[in-house]
Write an enzyme that holds these catalytic residues in place. Sequence first.
Site, PDB file in Angstrom:
ATOM      1  CG  HIS A 306      -5.160   8.126  12.941  1.00 16.06           C
ATOM      2  ND1 HIS A 306      -5.153   9.723  12.352  1.00 16.06           N
ATOM      3  CD2 HIS A 306      -5.244   7.630  12.395  1.00 16.06           C
ATOM      4  CE1 HIS A 306      -5.149   9.816  11.323  1.00 16.06           C
ATOM      5  NE2 HIS A 306      -5.118   8.756  11.093  1.00 16.06           N
ATOM      6  CG  ASP A 364      -5.095   0.056   9.645  1.00 15.05           C
ATOM      7  OD1 ASP A 364      -6.159  -0.204   9.408  1.00 15.05           O
ATOM      8  OD2 ASP A 364      -4.375   0.703   9.690  1.00 15.05           O
TER       9      ASP A 364
HETATM   10  N1  ACO Z   1       3.579   2.730  19.631  1.00 20.75           N
HETATM   11  C1  ACO Z   1       4.705   3.382  20.821  1.00 20.75           C
HETATM   12  N2  ACO Z   1       4.941   4.593  20.714  1.00 20.75           N
HETATM   13  C2  ACO Z   1       4.220   5.522  19.851  1.00 20.75           C
HETATM   14  C3  ACO Z   1       3.107   4.828  19.121  1.00 20.75           C
HETATM   15  C4  ACO Z   1       2.781   3.120  18.592  1.00 20.75           C
HETATM   16  N3  ACO Z   1       1.890   2.935  18.394  1.00 20.75           N
HETATM   17  N4  ACO Z   1       2.799   6.113  17.351  1.00 20.75           N
HETATM   18  C5  ACO Z   1       3.322   6.914  18.342  1.00 20.75           C
HETATM   19  N5  ACO Z   1       4.007   6.144  19.136  1.00 20.75           N
HETATM   20  C6  ACO Z   1       4.897   7.580  19.922  1.00 20.75           C
HETATM   21  C7  ACO Z   1       6.837   8.134  19.704  1.00 20.75           C
HETATM   22  O1  ACO Z   1       7.598   6.843  19.625  1.00 20.75           O
HETATM   23  C8  ACO Z   1       6.715   9.287  20.013  1.00 20.75           C
HETATM   24  O2  ACO Z   1       7.138   9.582  21.396  1.00 20.75           O
HETATM   25  P1  ACO Z   1       8.643  10.455  21.111  1.00 20.75           P
HETATM   26  O3  ACO Z   1       7.478  11.683  21.283  1.00 20.75           O
HETATM   27  O4  ACO Z   1       8.528  10.309  22.904  1.00 20.75           O
HETATM   28  O5  ACO Z   1       9.016  10.264  20.461  1.00 20.75           O
HETATM   29  C9  ACO Z   1       5.383   9.741  19.581  1.00 20.75           C
HETATM   30  O6  ACO Z   1       4.584   9.117  20.458  1.00 20.75           O
HETATM   31  C10 ACO Z   1       4.831  10.649  18.868  1.00 20.75           C
HETATM   32  O7  ACO Z   1       4.873  10.036  17.390  1.00 20.75           O
HETATM   33  P2  ACO Z   1       5.002   9.986  15.520  1.00 20.75           P
HETATM   34  O8  ACO Z   1       5.098   9.434  15.632  1.00 20.75           O
HETATM   35  O9  ACO Z   1       6.237  11.528  16.339  1.00 20.75           O
HETATM   36  O10 ACO Z   1       3.803  10.513  15.660  1.00 20.75           O
HETATM   37  P3  ACO Z   1       3.012  10.884  14.782  1.00 20.75           P
HETATM   38  O11 ACO Z   1       1.643  11.623  13.609  1.00 20.75           O
HETATM   39  O12 ACO Z   1       4.180  11.328  12.853  1.00 20.75           O
HETATM   40  O13 ACO Z   1       2.354   9.238  13.802  1.00 20.75           O
HETATM   41  C11 ACO Z   1       1.689   7.096  13.195  1.00 20.75           C
HETATM   42  C12 ACO Z   1       1.338   8.944  13.201  1.00 20.75           C
HETATM   43  C13 ACO Z   1       2.438   6.893  12.081  1.00 20.75           C
HETATM   44  C14 ACO Z   1       0.212   6.773  12.918  1.00 20.75           C
HETATM   45  C15 ACO Z   1       2.078   6.537  14.525  1.00 20.75           C
HETATM   46  O14 ACO Z   1       1.167   6.526  15.499  1.00 20.75           O
HETATM   47  C16 ACO Z   1       2.364   4.802  14.250  1.00 20.75           C
HETATM   48  O15 ACO Z   1       3.417   4.532  13.960  1.00 20.75           O
HETATM   49  N6  ACO Z   1       1.482   4.081  14.508  1.00 20.75           N
HETATM   50  C17 ACO Z   1       1.790   2.731  14.314  1.00 20.75           C
HETATM   51  C18 ACO Z   1       1.340   2.526  13.219  1.00 20.75           C
HETATM   52  C19 ACO Z   1       0.021   2.297  12.651  1.00 20.75           C
HETATM   53  O16 ACO Z   1      -0.792   1.810  13.043  1.00 20.75           O
HETATM   54  N7  ACO Z   1      -0.484   3.266  11.707  1.00 20.75           N
HETATM   55  C20 ACO Z   1      -1.772   3.161  11.022  1.00 20.75           C
HETATM   56  C21 ACO Z   1      -2.077   4.943  10.815  1.00 20.75           C
HETATM   57  S1  ACO Z   1      -3.887   4.708  10.558  1.00 20.75           S
HETATM   58  C22 ACO Z   1      -4.023   4.921   8.854  1.00 20.75           C
HETATM   59  O17 ACO Z   1      -3.099   4.831   8.011  1.00 20.75           O
HETATM   60  C23 ACO Z   1      -5.173   3.774   8.596  1.00 20.75           C
END
Ligand code: ACO
Length: 429
Positions: A306, A364
């Site tokens: 998140h 979720d």
């Molecule tokens: N699985 C694996 N790795 C992940 C995940 C994941 N679900 N989420 C983040 N990471 C990793 C990224 O690869 C990144 O790694 P790095 O630093 O080595 O490059 C690091 O964690 C940070 O990730 P970002 O994408 O920069 O974090 P951001 O805050 O932008 O993204 C998000 C948040 C979009 C929710 C992300 O965690 C994600 O895509 N999760 C899966 C989708 C999801 O569940 N979304 C629902 C959000 S809640 C809602 O809307 C109700």
Amino acid sequence: MADKTATLTIGDTNLELPMYSPSAGPDVIDITKLYAQGNVFTYDPGFTSTASCDSTITFIDGDKGELLHRGYPIDQLASDSHYLEVCYLLLYGELPSAAQLEDFESRVTNHTMLHEQMMNFFRGFRRDAHPMAVMTGVVGAMSAFYHDSTDISDPWQREVASIRLIAKMPTIAAMAYKYTIGQPFVYPRNDLDYAANFLRMCFAVPAEDYQVNPILSRAMDRIFTLHADHEQNASTSTVRLASSSGANPFACIAAGIACLWGPAHGGANQACLEMLQEIGTPDRIPEYIARAKDKDDPFRLMGFGHRVYKNFDPRAKVMKQSADEVLDLLGIENNPVLQVAKELEAAALADPYFTEKKLFPNVDFYSGIILEAMGFPTSMFTPIFAVSRTVGWISQWKEMIVDPKMKIGRPRQLYMGATLRDYVDIEKR
Ligand code: ACO
């Protein structure tokens, strides 16, 4: 009023920037005069460090895993309140008295029907359309139907638009679903509460009586409550940005629905259940954990991570408990998807990749399991999120309209393209 300043040094120039202390959360530095005084922009893709507005509605402490609506913690609201009371709280700032709640619930209940001509919009879609596509279109179309509630400078019209949206959104979502499965639309019933009415509109058919299971309607209400608002997330910021031009409120909410649909936001609940089903059995979990950690694989664990919560998502805790309760009460024992979810959560939380990056289950991760047990197809998960979040979008929109600091949203950019050059005739290229 600024109670501190921050000094920004650019070359030989020191700029004093006002700082404000919020009632909770980190201080903010006011950079509104930065361009005028320092001839520089700030750069913050994804707005990770940028507050876009003042707000008094929702507060999140991502490090503590805290979510407050008007100061009240989400777990108390989920257990002791119900969705329409939380709607009142979000919209008007305080918990209602019994009389205020009765009046509010009656106003919402009396706006649940759609203009009959709107049925033609549903019929214009292909039957295999995603219900989110149908909802985006039909909610946008409301701007062409309810002309007496589109003057955003009139507080009464804003109020009527708000009530209409909260009241009609379940009807629209349910009709979008009925349309895609080829069943007749089920009209709302005013003797049922918000969640029970929604379940009936989704699952009743004219050929049979339909009794709403109170356990399911309570679980549905809790899902609505848990998704009601989440401060300046992507879809809410979309609604605020769209409305900042003074646009029609129904069109702005349609923009929020479009944004919510994406798999990184509201679409994650559908993507998460599909992922859990694809994993299928616990023995395949290590393979998916490995894929999520592989930099060369775009796969992410859906329902994990998140932008704001870096400890745990308090909504996920309530949702997990709800999943156990609902499956138990429905007599669904040994649900393989729930089993995979629990083992996947445990495996991820034991893995330094996830703990070091502070990736925890979000709201979720478990919601899809409950919705599936209730009989919803995965394509309805995000529409249900849209129904729930409508009140958040509306509350934030209403707050923005009366904010004296409100301006049209207009970010700047770090331009990396070609600089001035002369046009070249086609035969010389
Ligand atoms: N699985 C694996 N790795 C992940 C995940 C994941 N679900 N989420 C983040 N990471 C990793 C990224 O690869 C990144 O790694 P790095 O630093 O080595 O490059 C690091 O964690 C940070 O990730 P970002 O994408 O920069 O974090 P951001 O805050 O932008 O993204 C998000 C948040 C979009 C929710 C992300 O965690 C994600 O895509 N999760 C899966 C989708 C999801 O569940 N979304 C629902 C959000 S809640 C809602 O809307 C109700």
